[in-house]
Design an enzyme around this catalytic site. Structure first.
Site, PDB file in Angstrom:
ATOM      1  N   HIS A 165       0.773  -1.264   0.007  1.00 61.78           N
ATOM      2  CA  HIS A 165       0.138  -0.025   0.093  1.00 61.78           C
ATOM      3  C   HIS A 165       0.846   1.191  -0.020  1.00 61.78           C
ATOM      4  O   HIS A 165       1.574   1.325   0.763  1.00 61.78           O
ATOM      5  CB  HIS A 165      -0.819  -0.063   1.339  1.00 61.78           C
ATOM      6  CG  HIS A 165      -2.074   1.116   1.354  1.00 61.78           C
ATOM      7  ND1 HIS A 165      -2.880   1.118   0.593  1.00 61.78           N
ATOM      8  CD2 HIS A 165      -1.928   2.263   1.973  1.00 61.78           C
ATOM      9  CE1 HIS A 165      -3.815   2.199   0.532  1.00 61.78           C
ATOM     10  NE2 HIS A 165      -3.244   3.055   1.553  1.00 61.78           N
ATOM     11  N   ASP A 214      -7.990   1.149   2.226  1.00 57.16           N
ATOM     12  CA  ASP A 214      -7.718   2.247   3.266  1.00 57.16           C
ATOM     13  C   ASP A 214      -8.645   3.457   2.953  1.00 57.16           C
ATOM     14  O   ASP A 214      -7.877   4.375   2.853  1.00 57.16           O
ATOM     15  CB  ASP A 214      -6.234   2.302   3.068  1.00 57.16           C
ATOM     16  CG  ASP A 214      -5.771   3.315   4.288  1.00 57.16           C
ATOM     17  OD1 ASP A 214      -6.447   3.316   5.398  1.00 57.16           O
ATOM     18  OD2 ASP A 214      -4.914   4.074   4.028  1.00 57.16           O
ATOM     19  N   HIS A 242      -7.139   9.309  -0.999  1.00 54.54           N
ATOM     20  CA  HIS A 242      -7.663   9.345   0.437  1.00 54.54           C
ATOM     21  C   HIS A 242      -6.893   9.930   1.730  1.00 54.54           C
ATOM     22  O   HIS A 242      -7.497   9.904   2.675  1.00 54.54           O
ATOM     23  CB  HIS A 242      -7.985   8.012   0.744  1.00 54.54           C
ATOM     24  CG  HIS A 242      -6.848   6.896   0.758  1.00 54.54           C
ATOM     25  ND1 HIS A 242      -6.590   5.957  -0.204  1.00 54.54           N
ATOM     26  CD2 HIS A 242      -6.028   6.699   1.779  1.00 54.54           C
ATOM     27  CE1 HIS A 242      -5.581   5.100   0.311  1.00 54.54           C
ATOM     28  NE2 HIS A 242      -5.110   5.727   1.373  1.00 54.54           N
TER      29      HIS A 242
HETATM   30 ZN   LIG Z   1      -3.565   4.813   2.660  1.00 51.73          ZN
END
Ligand SMILES: [Zn+2]
Length: 1046
Positions: free
Chosen positions: A259, A371, A576
């Site tokens: 990620h 996420d 995000h």
């Molecule tokens: Zn993230």
């Protein structure tokens, strides 16, 4: 062999732990034998720079001699090391590593190519020079190590999410060559897994004892000083791991992943390098482990790698062909799941999927958003429209109050679209491959008995890093061992295929996936939110006007490439941790530059399109008044006049069209509408009345009455006042920029104004207004103009705040004379209801929610809507509508929300339902003001409309050129049903349409979607909140255009 003995469980366990410990007894244990002889580097030199230089430029610089122990920095700088080495001849036959331990994040370059990341935090501290040195192999080599002066998770001062420490210094603590013993490594992996099994299954479990006794026996037979003893120990381990589990065992699909937040505690530019460090390492693992699969999301990051590291990009393409590198997600970035508009969400997929198709030969099948802070109820429909029926996330496991009841389920959206959703039951996207995690994945699965497959995403993440060989080694060992779930190195595709194959017992979750945490992200960083909303509007308007100019003028070139750039820039900032305001100041500043870029380039494109649109039209010189919304509007507009002055005019502009600006002489009469009356009473209160609504403000600026004139109905609760500003203490538990906690509600303090500050502004006629000042606190103040226009069903509150606070939350409240158990909030392409009470823990956990342009509280026959032009945080508790305005978190960005802020909200009381009363249209009008664009030549003499709709339930949201458009003359129209109803609707157009056909959100023709087009119109049928797209193939542009009465 000694006779069997009674064993103490704990002592036996710790004996094995000490045998593999890097800390204890390393002088005599197995861990101490992992490395053999070492040898210093031939030479080490370095070059320090504040810039992120490309390799060819960096290696040309002047390198100075350096030593282990030298420090370098500060934060965000880069230190390039030239590593010259010679492997001793005596090491022939051995595996040789470069051991490199330093702070910061390193990238090894060999022969001008990036080959591997080196990051202590990511457990990557060695680079394999050769896995077996052969006689005659070249033994001398020069490498470069590019070390970024930041950690995997930025450079926070003292805590991870604190603002970066600009003075941080970094150090190389180890740089040497060493012989690496692969057989020792292999035994260490076995022993650690056996320890994990013993501990994980516990003393009640017989397999636990088998693991423990196997490990103990391995220690017995293994003499670290005598490698010839290793095979016997190895055989013991193999026997244990080879004992198979039963057929019914749960299957874990282990997928390598990394990620990488596209910007967060580090700037965008560092992410480019994070991708290179992480993915070169993944490429190595794919080379060395043909069954290792690496799933990678976010087209933007791949696009960066393509332009900065073309060699790496080519390697990724090769591994994509082999099925080892698997692009997932389908989106441009992993965007926030709440705040982007419906159209922006579509564009995430449109830009993403087209990129994946172009670069990797196919589109993604899974939407991948592990996420993000909640998931809009419209996502299932958007996914399906973009060729995706599978969804993976895990973030709902962070919910503070209620535990989400599923890990595998069907998710049904607002319109009824369903996708298969999977949340890895281990509740993480950064697994390490140890036994504890494998057991957790099986044990925590909430859908036991319904499905027998789970995802397991392993690799360091958030700041990149990704998987290691050790993780892969562990997972391979656990392939099929009695007592544990089966572990397959697998792909997202194989996982979902398995889930789909056995989905008969799965449950369905309907509506939004609300994260009961991080609810401050709807409000934090007001300027970013405002930039986002404004830029969504600009791109909407540019696309519409450019499409109309294209349709009408043969000469006009649609700015497709520029629009793609601007859209990608907007989409990037919907990441995000950017649009959510949870980034460091450096990122917020970059975001503001991006928005400024979109504004200025967008406005240039807007002017160019407007100029082209009215080319060749006869009429007076001057202004073109443009309405970019799909319904006729009559509104008061400030028209620029010579000498920089403005004058107000009431103009009527047809649906998605234009009208000539009224000549200055014809400005006055406002009949047949009632003019606005403004009256100030002797007590200082002011009444504004336009015959539709009557607004009364007390001498402090609070709203004491709001009456719908025709019915005499009062909208403000008895004995209460609206437009009440309130301050809350806002101290969360940890995640400062992210979280507002339920207990903040207990600290509510109304901000009381001073009588006598209210004054009349505009005196009535076309527009009436009153304004006032409000001292919020010793440090913060607010000024507001309350504006009522002729003919307008809502009153606007133009607000300017100078905000200098710490850990305070500012909201504005409107207690309504309305009673309802639920309130309605706008979301992407529709709206949904949430409770106004706190009956259950699920209701209570939604004490702060998100909305787009409006929220509404209605009872039968009457309601009150609160509209906004750039806010997202909201709540309705009881009968009080509350709009969240500004926060003051201090981490990771102490400057978040500080300084001057400007925003507008509006209040609209209405008869009947919000749908029938036109609340949705009013909120659009507030967000898409009429445009007064200068016409370079003569402006048109007559009004013109491009599109109109027969049903008020349907919104024509987007008009753009098709991505693939033969001769450039195909438009895409996107419409949606906004009322929540089944409806037939006629779309009428004055454009020269040759063919009309339905398409999906990726603009692919529906083979059965041909639409009859007759008498300049076509018919569409909608179900509630359905989004439909169509392609309009245009004929040649007409040289002259007649005004079309609609
Ligand atoms: Zn993230």
């Amino acid at each position: 062999m000694a006779a069997p003995a009674l064993k103490h469980w704990r002592a036996t366990l710790e004996r094995v732990e000490k045998f593999v410990s890097p800390r204890y007894f390393a002088d005599c244990n197995l861990r101490g034998r992992l490395l053999g002889d070492t040898c210093p580097l031939a030479a080490l030199s370095s070059f320090l720079t504040p810039d992120r230089l490309p390799y060819p430029e960096a290696v040309r610089q002047h390198f100075r001699p350096a030593q282990v122990g030298d420090s370098f920095g500060p934060t965000w700088w880069t230190c390039w090391f030239r590593v010259e080495l010679t492997i001793p001849e005596a090491w022939v036959g051995q595996e040789v590593h470069l051991l490199w331990e330093s702070d910061g994040e390193g990238l090894v370059w060999r022969d001008g190519q990036p080959v591997q990341g080196l990051t202590k935090e990511g457990e990557k501290t060695s680079y394999i020079l050769t896995d077996k040195l052969e006689e005659g192999d070249p033994r001398s080599l020069t490498l470069y190590v590019e070390v970024a002066c930041n950690g995997l998770l930025g450079a926070g001062k003292e805590s991870m999410i604190a603002a970066p420490d600009p003075e941080k210094m970094f150090q190389v603590s180890r740089a040497e060559l060493a012989v690496f013993y692969r057989d020792v490594h292999s035994l260490l992996v076995d022993l650690e897994l056996l320890l994990g099994i013993a501990k994980g299954l516990g003393e009640d479990n017989q397999r636990s004892f088998q693991a423990l006794y196997t490990a103990n026996q391995m220690v017995n037979v293994c003499d670290p000083a005598q490698p010839e003893t290793f095979p016997v120990a190895q055989a013991l381990a193999s026997r244990f791991f080879g004992q198979r589990g039963g057929e019914s065992q749960h299957t874990i699909h282990a997928v390598g992943h990394c990620h990488i937040d596209t910007a967060w505690l580090w700037p965008f530019k560092e992410t480019v390098r994070k991708c290179a460090r992480s993915w070169t390492t993944a490429v190595q693992l794919m080379e060395q482990n043909p069954d290792f699969v690496f799933a990678c999301s976010q087209a933007q990051q791949l696009e960066w790698v393509k332009s900065h590291y073309p060699g790496l990009h080519a390697r990724l393409q090769e591994f994509a062909c082999r099925g080892q590198f698997v692009p997932v997600g389908g989106t441009w970035v992993e965007m926030d799941g709440n705040l982007p508009s419906g159209e922006a969400m579509v564009r995430q997929f449109l830009q993403g999927q087209n990129f994946f198709l172009q670069e990797f030969g196919k589109m993604c099948s899974e939407f991948w958003l592990p996420d993000t802070f909640g998931y809009s109820a419209q996502l299932p429909q958007i996914m399906r429209g973009c060729g995706i029926t599978r969804f993976l996330s895990q973030k709902l496991s962070w919910s503070l109050v209620n535990s989400f009841p599923h890990h595998t389920f069907f998710w049904e959206g607002l319109d009824g679209s369903r996708v298969l959703a999977h949340f890895p039951p281990g509740d993480s996207y950064g697994m390490q491959g140890n036994v504890e995690e494998v057991l957790k994945t099986m044990v925590k699965n909430r859908d036991k008995g319904r499905t027998n497959h789970s995802a397991f995403l392993f690799g360091f993440g958030d700041g990149g890093g990704g998987p290691t060989q050790t993780m892969v080694d562990r997972l391979k060992r656990l392939h099929n061992t009695d007592g544990l779930p089966r572990v397959q190195l697998s792909s997202p595709g194989r996982l979902f295929t398995a889930l789909e194959g056995d989905s008969g017992q799965l449950c369905t979750w309907v509506g939004e996936l609300f994260l009961e945490l991080h609810q401050g992200t709807y409000t934090t960083h007001a300027q970013i939110k405002k930039g986002n909303r404004e830029c969504e509007r600009i791109l909407h308007d540019v696309e519409l006007l450019s499409s109309l100019a294209l349709a009408r003028g043969a000469q006009f070139l649609y700015p497709a490439a520029q629009l793609q750039d601007l859209w990608r820039l907007l989409l990037l900032n919907q990441f995000h941790d950017v649009v959510t305001g949870s980034c460091i100041q450096l990122v917020a500043e970059e975001a503001m530059c991006h928005y400024e870029d979109i504004r200025s380039r967008g406005n240039t494109l807007l002017s160019a399109a407007a100029a082209a649109l009215c080319m060749g039209e006869p009429g007076p010189e001057g202004l073109l008044i443009v309405n970019t919304l799909p319904w006729e509007r009559t509104e008061v507009l400030a028209l620029p006049r010579s000498g920089g002055a403005h004058s107000l005019a009431l103009v009527t502009v047809p649906s998605m069209g234009y009208a000539p600006a009224p000549a200055p002489t014809s400005l006055q009469p406002v009949q047949p509408q009632q003019p606005v009356f403004v009256v100030q009473e002797t007590d200082g209160s002011v009444t504004l009345d336009n015959g539709i609504i009557r607004v009364r403000l007390d001498p402090t600026g609070c709203l004491t009455s709001l009456v719908l004139v025709a019915s005499g109905r009062e909208a403000i609760a008895e004995g209460a006042v609206g437009n009440q500003f309130v301050l809350f203490d806002d101290v969360p538990l940890y995640w400062d920029a992210w979280d507002v906690m339920d207990y903040h509600l207990e600290t509510r303090k109304p901000v009381l104004g001073q009588a006598g500050t209210l004054a009349v502004g505009a005196e009535g006629g076309m527009r009436g207004s009153a304004w006032f000042l409000l001292q919020i606190s010793p440090n913060s103040r607010l000024s507001q103009e309350v504006v009522l226009d002729v003919g307008c069903p809502y009153v606007r509150f133009h607000t300017e705040v100078h905000w200098h606070e710490a850990h305070k939350f500012l909201k504005v409240e409107f207690p309504a004379r309305v009673r309802s158990p639920q309130a309605t909030y706008e979301v992407q392409f529709g709206h949904l209801q949430r409770p106004t009470h706190h009956n259950t823990s699920w209701d209570w956990a939604r004490f702060e929610v998100w909305a787009h342009r409006w929220m509404d509280l209605s009872e039968h026959g009457f309601g009150l809507a609160l509209l906004n032009d750039c806010k997202y945080g909201a709540s309705v508790r009881g009968s009080v509508l509350s709009l969240s305005l500004l926060r003051a978190p201090k981490a990771p960005d102490a400057s978040a929300d500080m300084g001057r802020q400007e925003f507008t909200y509006a209040l609209m009381p209405h008869k009947g339902s919000l749908q029938d009363a036109g609340v949705i249209r009013a909120a659009y009008s507030l967000n898409f003001p009429l445009l007064a664009l200068p016409a370079p030549g003569p402006a048109p003499a007559a009004a013109w409309s491009a599109f109109s709709l027969s049903s008020p339930a349907v919104v024509l949201e987007t008009v753009k050129q098709a991505e693939s458009s033969p001769q450039g003359r195909t438009l895409v129209l996107r419409l949606y049903e906004a009322h929540g109803s089944h409806v037939d609707c006629w779309l009428r157009t004055s454009l020269p349409v040759q063919e009309a056909v339905l398409c999906d959100l990726l603009e692919r023709r529906d083979p059965a979607g041909h639409l009859p087009f007759r008498d300049a119109r076509l018919k569409l049928t909608f179900s509630p909140f359905q989004v439909q797209s169509l392609l309009l193939v245009l004929g040649p542009a007409r040289t002259e255009t007649l005004p079309l009465g609609l």
